[in-house]
Design a protein around this motif. Structure first.
Motif, mmCIF file in Angstrom:
data_model
loop_
_atom_site.group_PDB
_atom_site.id
_atom_site.type_symbol
_atom_site.label_atom_id
_atom_site.label_comp_id
_atom_site.label_asym_id
_atom_site.label_seq_id
_atom_site.Cartn_x
_atom_site.Cartn_y
_atom_site.Cartn_z
ATOM 1 N N GLU A 1 46.834 48.534 33.062
ATOM 2 C CA GLU A 1 47.379 47.698 34.130
ATOM 3 C C GLU A 1 47.701 48.539 35.358
ATOM 4 N N TYR B 1 42.884 47.898 42.704
ATOM 5 C CA TYR B 1 42.857 46.725 43.573
ATOM 6 C C TYR B 1 43.697 46.938 44.827
ATOM 7 N N LYS C 1 37.090 42.202 46.871
ATOM 8 C CA LYS C 1 36.545 41.985 45.524
ATOM 9 C C LYS C 1 37.114 40.692 44.956
ATOM 10 N N ALA C 2 36.433 40.172 43.974
ATOM 11 C CA ALA C 2 36.909 38.966 43.305
ATOM 12 C C ALA C 2 38.199 39.280 42.551
ATOM 13 N N ALA C 3 39.020 38.279 42.408
ATOM 14 C CA ALA C 3 40.285 38.468 41.690
ATOM 15 C C ALA C 3 39.995 38.806 40.227
ATOM 16 N N PRO C 4 40.778 39.710 39.648
ATOM 17 C CA PRO C 4 40.539 40.071 38.241
ATOM 18 C C PRO C 4 40.833 38.889 37.325
ATOM 19 N N THR C 5 40.153 38.880 36.202
ATOM 20 C CA THR C 5 40.398 37.816 35.232
ATOM 21 C C THR C 5 41.745 38.044 34.562
ATOM 22 N N ALA C 6 42.374 36.963 34.223
ATOM 23 C CA ALA C 6 43.692 37.053 33.591
ATOM 24 C C ALA C 6 43.551 37.592 32.172
ATOM 25 N N THR C 7 44.408 38.507 31.823
ATOM 26 C CA THR C 7 44.433 39.066 30.469
ATOM 27 C C THR C 7 45.818 38.832 29.892
#
Length: 114
Positions: A55, A62, A69-75
């Motif tokens: 994280e 970022y 860039k595209a937003a990161p996927t939620a984890t």
């Protein structure tokens, strides 16, 4: 001749090493269970630390290079396992009480091998 004797003595020693070991005592089994629990907790702590470091690296990326860039996927969130808590000793106490009540028989000493 020497090679033959060496091979035969090695075989005799290896067959002796394959003798069946005695069953584990209750105390040894309890120690093995405790060691497995400590190892499992250690693995959970390591997973938590790895998650936190990922994280941190992703946040830094970022922040510095991730513009546009595209937003990161939620984890899933990192779950802190907390401090290690050994197994309750109250569960082991009733098991030890009947053995103490017998009292008349001392614990058998392990047989000596010669």
């Amino acid at each position: 001749m020497k090679k033959y004797l060496l091979v035969m003595s090695a075989l005799a020693i290896s067959f002796g090493a394959m003798a069946k070991l005695p069953a584990l005592s209750d105390e040894a089994k309890a120690k093995a269970v405790e060691a497995a629990a400590k190892t499992a907790h250690g693995n959970k702590v390591a997973d938590f630390q790895l998650c936190k470091s990922r994280e941190k690296v992703a946040a830094h990326y970022y922040k510095t290079n991730g513009k546009g860039k595209a937003a990161p996927t939620a984890t899933p969130a990192c779950v802190d396992p907390g401090a290690y808590k050994p197994a309750e000793t109250t569960a082991a106490a009733p098991a030890a009480a009947p053995a103490a009540a017998a009292g008349a028989k001392p614990a058998a000493a392990p047989a000596k091998k010669g």
